[in-house]
Write a protein that holds these residues in place. Structure first.
Motif, PDB file in Angstrom:
ATOM      1  N   VAL A  10       0.865  -0.942  -0.075  1.00  0.00           N
ATOM      2  CA  VAL A  10       0.050   0.008  -0.058  1.00  0.00           C
ATOM      3  C   VAL A  10       0.862   1.242   0.030  1.00  0.00           C
ATOM      4  CG1 VAL A  10      -1.860   1.363   1.549  1.00  0.00           C
ATOM      5  CG2 VAL A  10      -1.904  -1.223   1.060  1.00  0.00           C
ATOM      6  N   GLY A  11       0.819   2.126  -1.099  1.00  0.00           N
ATOM      7  CA  GLY A  11       1.677   3.285  -1.056  1.00  0.00           C
ATOM      8  C   GLY A  11       0.729   4.532  -1.173  1.00  0.00           C
ATOM      9  N   VAL A  12       0.748   5.310  -0.192  1.00  0.00           N
ATOM     10  CA  VAL A  12       0.251   6.815  -0.300  1.00  0.00           C
ATOM     11  C   VAL A  12       0.912   7.787  -0.603  1.00  0.00           C
ATOM     12  CG1 VAL A  12      -1.529   8.339   0.963  1.00  0.00           C
ATOM     13  CG2 VAL A  12      -1.648   5.863   1.128  1.00  0.00           C
ATOM     14  N   GLN A  13       0.861   8.467  -1.717  1.00  0.00           N
ATOM     15  CA  GLN A  13       2.029   9.318  -2.259  1.00  0.00           C
ATOM     16  C   GLN A  13       1.577  10.988  -2.500  1.00  0.00           C
ATOM     17  OE1 GLN A  13       5.180   7.961  -4.819  1.00  0.00           O
ATOM     18  NE2 GLN A  13       4.188   9.094  -6.421  1.00  0.00           N
ATOM     19  N   THR A  14       2.170  11.762  -2.127  1.00  0.00           N
ATOM     20  CA  THR A  14       2.266  12.991  -2.462  1.00  0.00           C
ATOM     21  C   THR A  14       3.271  13.365  -3.469  1.00  0.00           C
ATOM     22  OG1 THR A  14       3.507  13.630  -0.341  1.00  0.00           O
ATOM     23  CG2 THR A  14       1.127  13.889  -0.186  1.00  0.00           C
ATOM     24  N   ASP A  15       2.744  13.820  -4.634  1.00  0.00           N
ATOM     25  CA  ASP A  15       3.963  14.474  -5.587  1.00  0.00           C
ATOM     26  C   ASP A  15       4.097  15.757  -5.471  1.00  0.00           C
ATOM     27  OD1 ASP A  15       3.311  11.879  -7.000  1.00  0.00           O
ATOM     28  OD2 ASP A  15       1.695  12.650  -8.135  1.00  0.00           O
ATOM     29  N   HIS A  16       5.292  16.071  -5.973  1.00  0.00           N
ATOM     30  CA  HIS A  16       5.853  17.462  -5.739  1.00  0.00           C
ATOM     31  C   HIS A  16       5.162  18.427  -6.914  1.00  0.00           C
ATOM     32  CE1 HIS A  16       9.077  15.297  -3.882  1.00  0.00           C
ATOM     33  NE2 HIS A  16       9.973  16.578  -3.782  1.00  0.00           N
ATOM     34  N   THR A  17       4.449  19.224  -6.061  1.00  0.00           N
ATOM     35  CA  THR A  17       3.725  20.278  -6.815  1.00  0.00           C
ATOM     36  C   THR A  17       3.740  21.789  -6.076  1.00  0.00           C
ATOM     37  OG1 THR A  17       1.645  19.683  -5.529  1.00  0.00           O
ATOM     38  CG2 THR A  17       2.152  18.704  -7.458  1.00  0.00           C
ATOM     39  N   THR A  18       3.297  22.623  -6.681  1.00  0.00           N
ATOM     40  CA  THR A  18       3.335  24.084  -6.303  1.00  0.00           C
ATOM     41  C   THR A  18       1.685  24.435  -6.522  1.00  0.00           C
ATOM     42  OG1 THR A  18       5.514  24.472  -6.566  1.00  0.00           O
ATOM     43  CG2 THR A  18       4.253  26.189  -6.131  1.00  0.00           C
ATOM     44  N   PRO A  19       1.035  24.593  -5.623  1.00  0.00           N
ATOM     45  CA  PRO A  19       1.305  24.474  -4.081  1.00  0.00           C
ATOM     46  C   PRO A  19       1.520  23.072  -3.642  1.00  0.00           C
ATOM     47  CG  PRO A  19      -0.846  25.771  -4.533  1.00  0.00           C
ATOM     48  CD  PRO A  19      -0.153  25.194  -5.850  1.00  0.00           C
ATOM     49  N   VAL A  20       1.925  22.726  -2.517  1.00  0.00           N
ATOM     50  CA  VAL A  20       2.380  21.395  -2.081  1.00  0.00           C
ATOM     51  C   VAL A  20       0.774  20.570  -1.953  1.00  0.00           C
ATOM     52  CG1 VAL A  20       3.985  22.295  -0.704  1.00  0.00           C
ATOM     53  CG2 VAL A  20       2.084  21.866   0.379  1.00  0.00           C
ATOM     54  N   SER A  21       1.026  19.477  -2.012  1.00  0.00           N
ATOM     55  CA  SER A  21       0.211  18.324  -1.978  1.00  0.00           C
ATOM     56  C   SER A  21       0.235  17.609  -0.664  1.00  0.00           C
ATOM     57  CB  SER A  21       0.082  17.472  -3.115  1.00  0.00           C
ATOM     58  OG  SER A  21      -0.183  17.988  -4.358  1.00  0.00           O
ATOM     59  N   THR A  22      -0.756  17.244  -0.015  1.00  0.00           N
ATOM     60  CA  THR A  22      -0.599  16.477   1.239  1.00  0.00           C
ATOM     61  C   THR A  22      -1.945  15.401   1.273  1.00  0.00           C
ATOM     62  OG1 THR A  22      -1.734  18.135   2.544  1.00  0.00           O
ATOM     63  CG2 THR A  22       0.714  18.118   2.611  1.00  0.00           C
ATOM     64  N   TRP A  23      -1.885  14.703   2.311  1.00  0.00           N
ATOM     65  CA  TRP A  23      -2.982  13.678   2.588  1.00  0.00           C
ATOM     66  C   TRP A  23      -3.559  14.081   4.013  1.00  0.00           C
ATOM     67  CZ3 TRP A  23      -5.532  10.656  -0.772  1.00  0.00           C
ATOM     68  CH2 TRP A  23      -5.116  10.246  -1.942  1.00  0.00           C
ATOM     69  N   ASP A  24      -4.754  13.714   4.196  1.00  0.00           N
ATOM     70  CA  ASP A  24      -5.263  13.710   5.709  1.00  0.00           C
ATOM     71  C   ASP A  24      -5.988  12.447   6.005  1.00  0.00           C
ATOM     72  OD1 ASP A  24      -5.788  14.847   8.307  1.00  0.00           O
ATOM     73  OD2 ASP A  24      -7.875  15.083   7.484  1.00  0.00           O
ATOM     74  N   ASP A  25      -5.927  11.892   6.992  1.00  0.00           N
ATOM     75  CA  ASP A  25      -6.689  10.594   7.434  1.00  0.00           C
ATOM     76  C   ASP A  25      -6.336   9.443   6.458  1.00  0.00           C
ATOM     77  OD1 ASP A  25      -8.631   9.048   8.788  1.00  0.00           O
ATOM     78  OD2 ASP A  25     -10.293   9.981   7.512  1.00  0.00           O
ATOM     79  N   VAL A  26      -5.128   8.864   6.660  1.00  0.00           N
ATOM     80  CA  VAL A  26      -4.729   7.774   5.931  1.00  0.00           C
ATOM     81  C   VAL A  26      -4.646   6.565   6.939  1.00  0.00           C
ATOM     82  CG1 VAL A  26      -2.950   6.765   4.756  1.00  0.00           C
ATOM     83  CG2 VAL A  26      -3.423   9.008   4.376  1.00  0.00           C
ATOM     84  N   VAL A  27      -5.474   5.527   6.549  1.00  0.00           N
ATOM     85  CA  VAL A  27      -5.615   4.451   7.675  1.00  0.00           C
ATOM     86  C   VAL A  27      -5.428   3.160   6.727  1.00  0.00           C
ATOM     87  CG1 VAL A  27      -7.208   3.014   9.146  1.00  0.00           C
ATOM     88  CG2 VAL A  27      -7.256   5.495   9.105  1.00  0.00           C
ATOM     89  N   VAL A  28      -4.260   2.353   7.121  1.00  0.00           N
ATOM     90  CA  VAL A  28      -3.823   0.995   6.615  1.00  0.00           C
ATOM     91  C   VAL A  28      -3.701   0.129   7.720  1.00  0.00           C
ATOM     92  CG1 VAL A  28      -2.288  -0.115   5.291  1.00  0.00           C
ATOM     93  CG2 VAL A  28      -2.536   2.269   4.849  1.00  0.00           C
ATOM     94  N   GLU A  29      -4.967  -0.897   7.888  1.00  0.00           N
ATOM     95  CA  GLU A  29      -5.327  -1.605   9.078  1.00  0.00           C
ATOM     96  C   GLU A  29      -5.563  -3.195   8.853  1.00  0.00           C
ATOM     97  OE1 GLU A  29      -8.062   0.201  11.596  1.00  0.00           O
ATOM     98  OE2 GLU A  29      -9.377   0.466   9.747  1.00  0.00           O
ATOM     99  N   ASN A  30      -5.079  -3.971   9.587  1.00  0.00           N
ATOM    100  CA  ASN A  30      -5.459  -5.393   9.539  1.00  0.00           C
ATOM    101  C   ASN A  30      -5.397  -6.133   8.373  1.00  0.00           C
ATOM    102  OD1 ASN A  30      -6.604  -4.683  12.157  1.00  0.00           O
ATOM    103  ND2 ASN A  30      -8.291  -4.308  11.476  1.00  0.00           N
TER     104      ASN A  30
ATOM    105  N   ALA B 201       3.790   2.502   2.626  1.00  0.00           N
ATOM    106  CA  ALA B 201       4.790   3.708   2.569  1.00  0.00           C
ATOM    107  C   ALA B 201       3.646   4.855   2.291  1.00  0.00           C
ATOM    108  CB  ALA B 201       5.923   3.677   1.368  1.00  0.00           C
ATOM    109  N   VAL B 202       3.957   5.655   3.242  1.00  0.00           N
ATOM    110  CA  VAL B 202       3.160   7.125   3.001  1.00  0.00           C
ATOM    111  C   VAL B 202       4.329   8.053   2.993  1.00  0.00           C
ATOM    112  CG1 VAL B 202       1.299   8.711   4.198  1.00  0.00           C
ATOM    113  CG2 VAL B 202       1.271   5.887   4.602  1.00  0.00           C
ATOM    114  N   THR B 203       4.640   8.400   1.618  1.00  0.00           N
ATOM    115  CA  THR B 203       5.688   9.396   1.382  1.00  0.00           C
ATOM    116  C   THR B 203       5.396  10.200   0.324  1.00  0.00           C
ATOM    117  OG1 THR B 203       6.620   7.870  -0.245  1.00  0.00           O
ATOM    118  CG2 THR B 203       6.890   7.233   1.970  1.00  0.00           C
ATOM    119  N   PRO B 204       6.192  11.244   0.107  1.00  0.00           N
ATOM    120  CA  PRO B 204       6.340  12.031  -1.132  1.00  0.00           C
ATOM    121  C   PRO B 204       6.843  11.221  -2.385  1.00  0.00           C
ATOM    122  CG  PRO B 204       7.398  13.281   0.666  1.00  0.00           C
ATOM    123  CD  PRO B 204       7.141  11.754   1.207  1.00  0.00           C
ATOM    124  N   ASP B 205       6.650  11.732  -3.352  1.00  0.00           N
ATOM    125  CA  ASP B 205       7.302  10.839  -4.586  1.00  0.00           C
ATOM    126  C   ASP B 205       8.861  10.682  -4.659  1.00  0.00           C
ATOM    127  OD1 ASP B 205       7.572  13.351  -5.353  1.00  0.00           O
ATOM    128  OD2 ASP B 205       6.835  13.307  -7.309  1.00  0.00           O
TER     129      ASP B 205
END
Length: 825
Positions: free
Chosen positions: A188-208, A220-224
């Motif tokens: 499971v990859g949750v990714q933010t790409d390099h952008t202007t303005p910045v990109s982010t996530w809120d409320d990412v759940v990886v469970e069970n 992985a919960v990361t930028p690109d």
């Protein structure tokens, strides 16, 4: 070390969508979306014809899903027991309170989505939010690696996207690059790409979820890529997942704030380091669970084991640019590089936070077992950068030299088995490194030969237990404890023990770690087992803060009051905040005929119990008794005549109908000074079988004892403590020894014997050696018998021990009698 790169990976075409189109399509949702009732769409890839997506007429391929834009509240349901071939890229976003879900219908095995070796993700969401994905099996196996993922949720929107939840999935055989970028090589990859303005996530759940053979990483919960341009993702929760044979790492968060990584179990990772083609990101180093460029990360209740990567290879890692990271309640074992990697600041192009030392790191209530080696694992690696329980790449990171920002290591348990050479504190920079750390209330069980580094800064070492081997650079600690901690199953060496996993590091009621720690404020409030840790009363040393199953209440008198102890007859005793063995308080008797009792109820008939306690007298030669009566047998006790705290051990067996006993501390009559008692304990024994043969020498012969080297000893019909016979040594270099076999490896034992000397001031030793740990002994120097109780733990592969009586030097004989060797439960 997780930082080497040659260039950023190439951008996919999907990442260069115009910001205007993205904002219009994703972020500006119509108000009616949250109110949509939602439609269920059904997919059965075993159906012979493609239907309309209803349950009676399901779709039969992923192409129907990919050609649909779904709305808030919709469900995409795959038939259980079926396999769909291809990659999923459904359209649409849900809304707050009305997610789009992807799951299964029917009963049976999870539906399989098999990407059949295709490059990319099995399920790909681009600039989409409010999705719940669960109950599926994903696979993308191939003969050669490429950028492949199980689920990839990608944000290049230039804003905040919300709620991605992936749960109850089986994701396996994802053939990615073991040394490639993280979120595009993930289960499971949750990714933010390099952008202007910045990109982010809120409320990412990886469970069970269950992950197996995923390259590179399970979650992985990361930028690109490394580098500035991304903000901090918030609300990440990664919990309850099981991971095996990940090619490199297991869990990583980069550029997150407040991530919780909780209750995951990961093993056998780190075997692959295959990098993508030249010019792309390449990093073959890996660790189990780690973070970089993040703030306020909590890593707790995880188990990481048998990580085989040779470059880093640790169970956990606090990497570059982190602030306020807490590792607590984790169980790490047999990881090649060690328990925890600690990175110094360094330079990554376009990443200013990499030059900031990670500060505010707290490491507490963790258990590390045989880390720094893959010994006992089904697979193993070869270290290229060395290993240590605590593995520092350089100096100790310390932001701006602030003492408040130095790493805090407290109330951890570190266990290293015999035969290993793992250092406890290790740095790739050498044995003396820059910086400082705080190391308090840790239990170090070191049967290996590994050492420690020293720091050029002023480090704090306080109230630690250092047991086993004591290498040359073992830290100076004025309040340290060096006795056996009495773990229930050290090293998990006994497969028959009822204490396994991290429970093996609970301790017995007689353990010297109880109440021997220093008070630490803001200590988290709980230990690794859910026991409360006070912010005002002395805690235990190590990760366990329970009582060890002690049947006595207020055993260390730390309430400051006598209750439930009661006054014995005679002069009154009291609890005073002085002369404590551990903690702050102790029982103080009057000078003569004074003490206290505690009545125990609810005991089992015909059961043997072990009573232990610590006592001393104010005036040398006077005696204090720790004993037990009213249990259906003859009152039994041990006298203490020392002016420094000495331990007593008393075995008693309840009568056939007895369920009570009275335990006491009593200053015998005729004295002029007070007596003191502290840290009393009563614990039932599962077996009271004495492992020593001819323990009281009542056969009248030495056999099966044998002579020690030097002057011969003998069995004599005089100077016996009980019975008729005792062992008599020569005046010097003389004694007897017995090798006791049939012991349990990794188990705690009590050796108790009685000794005295013919000439006051000379010494005779009762001791034990050849049990897998360091030889341990106690010396008697009085002309009347004194008890010498010794607790010791057998090594991981040792099932015997040699017990002895030995007079080293002097002009007169020494005497030993009444040996007892019993296994603690």
């Amino acid at each position: 070390m997780k930082r080497r790169r040659t260039d950023r990976p190439g951008r996919r075409a999907s990442r260069i969508l115009t910001l205007l189109a993205t904002l219009a399509g994703v972020l500006l949702l119509p108000a009616s979306a949250a109110l949509a009732a939602g439609t269920s769409y059904y997919v059965n890839c075993s159906a012979t014809t493609n239907g309309t997506g209803t349950q009676s007429s399901p779709w039969n391929s992923v192409s129907s899903v990919n050609s649909t834009t779904f709305a808030a509240g919709d469900s995409i349901l795959f038939a259980t027991g079926t396999t769909c071939t291809g990659q999923l890229s459904p359209g649409g976003s849900g809304a707050s309170g009305s997610n789009i879900s992807m799951s299964s219908y029917g009963s049976g095995a999870k539906p399989v989505i098999d990407a059949a070796g295709a490059t990319g993700a099995v399920i790909h969401l681009l600039n989409q939010q409010y999705w719940d994905i669960g109950g599926l099996e994903l696979v993308d196996n191939a003969s050669s690696p490429a950028y492949r993922s199980g689920v990839l949720a990608e944000n290049s929107s230039g804003g905040v996207l919300h709620h991605i939840r992936v749960h109850d999935m089986y994701i396996h055989n994802i053939t990615g690059y073991g040394g490639g970028w993280y979120s595009t090589n993930a289960g499971v990859g949750v990714q933010t790409d390099h952008t202007t303005p910045v990109s982010t996530w809120d409320d990412v759940v990886v469970e069970n979820n269950t992950f197996d053979h995923v390259d590179r990483i399970a979650v992985a919960v990361t930028p690109d890529a490394d580098g500035q341009g991304t903000g901090l993702t918030t609300g990440t929760v990664i919990r309850g997942n099981t991971m095996t044979y990940d090619g490199a790492d297991d869990i990583l968060v980069v550029k997150n704030d407040g991530a919780l990584i909780d209750g995951n179990k990961a093993g056998y990772g780190g075997a692959k380091a295959t990098c993508p083609p030249s010019g792309q990101y390449c990093n073959g180093a890996s660790a189990g669970i780690w973070m970089s460029g993040s703030s306020n990360t909590v890593v707790q209740n995880n188990e990481v084991y048998c990580h085989v990567n040779g470059a880093d290879g640790t169970g956990f890692d606090v990497d570059w640019g982190n602030h306020n990271t807490t590792f607590q309640y984790n169980y790490s074992h047999q990881n090649l590089g060690g328990f925890l990697l600690v990175m110094p600041p360094f330079t990554i192009a376009n990443e200013p936070t990499s030059t900031v030392p990670s500060d505010g790191t707290v490491v507490r209530y963790n258990i590390s077992e045989n880390d720094g080696s893959n010994s006992g694992c089904p697979t193993s690696g070869t270290q290229t950068h060395g290993g240590g329980v605590l593995h520092f790449v350089g100096g100790v990171p310390n932001q701006s030299g602030s003492s408040s920002a130095i790493p805090q290591f407290y109330n951890n348990t570190f266990s290293v088995r015999d035969g290993l050479s793992t250092p406890i504190l290790y740095s790739r920079s050498g044995t003396s490194i820059s910086g400082a750390l705080s190391f308090r209330n840790n239990a170090v069980f070191n049967y290996g030969s590994g050492n420690y580094f020293t720091t050029t800064g002023t480090s704090t070492y306080s109230n630690n237990l250092f047991y086993g081997n004591h290498p040359s650079r073992e830290p100076t600690d004025a309040a340290k404890v060096t006795a056996d901690p009495e773990f229930r199953n050290a090293g998990n060496a006994s497969t028959s023990s009822s204490y396994t996993g991290k429970n093996a590091y609970q301790v017995h009621a007689s353990s010297p770690v109880l109440r021997a720690g220093a008070v630490i404020s803001s200590n988290g409030g709980y230990d690794a087992f859910g026991n409360t840790v006070s912010a005002t009363a002395a805690p235990n040393i190590g990760a366990y803060n329970g009582t060890g199953g002690n049947l006595l209440t207020n055993a260390g008198f730390e309430t400051g009051a006598l209750s439930p102890w009661t006054q014995a007859s005679g002069s009154a005793s009291s609890v005073t905040a002085a002369n404590a063995h551990t903690g702050s308080d102790a029982l103080t008797t009057a000078a003569s005929g004074s003490g206290s009792n505690q009545a125990l109820t609810g005991l089992s008939p015909s059961t043997t119990y072990l009573l232990t306690g610590w006592g001393k007298v104010a005036t040398a030669g006077e005696t204090l008794a720790i004993g037990v009566k009213g249990f259906g047998g003859t009152e039994t006790y041990a006298n203490i005549a020392a002016t420094s705290y000495s331990q007593a051990a008393v075995l008693f067996t309840t009568g056939s109908s007895s369920t009570t006993a009275t335990v006491y501390c009593w200053k015998n009559a005729g004295g002029s000074g007070a007596g003191y008692c502290d840290d009393l304990a009563v614990e039932p024994l599962s077996s009271a079988t004495n492992a020593v043969t001819n323990p009281g020498f009542e056969t009248g012969t030495l056999t099966p004892w044998t002579q020690s080297t030097g002057t011969a000893s003998s069995v004599v019909a005089s100077n016996a403590r009980t019975g008729t016979y005792a062992l008599q040594t020569g005046a010097s270099a003389s004694g007897g020894i017995q090798t006791v076999s049939g012991l349990t490896s990794g188990a705690s034992y009590l050796l108790a014997a009685w000794a005295k000397v013919g000439t006051a001031g000379e010494e005779v030793a009762v001791g034990v050696k050849s049990f897998g740990g360091t030889e341990t002994y106690l010396r008697a120097s009085t002309t009347s018998y004194a008890q010498q109780p010794i607790f010791f733990t057998t090594g991981a592969s040792t099932t015997s021990a040699a017990v002895y009586c030995y007079k080293n030097s002097g002009s007169a004989a020494g005497y030993c009698d009444d040996y007892t060797l019993i296994k603690l439960p």
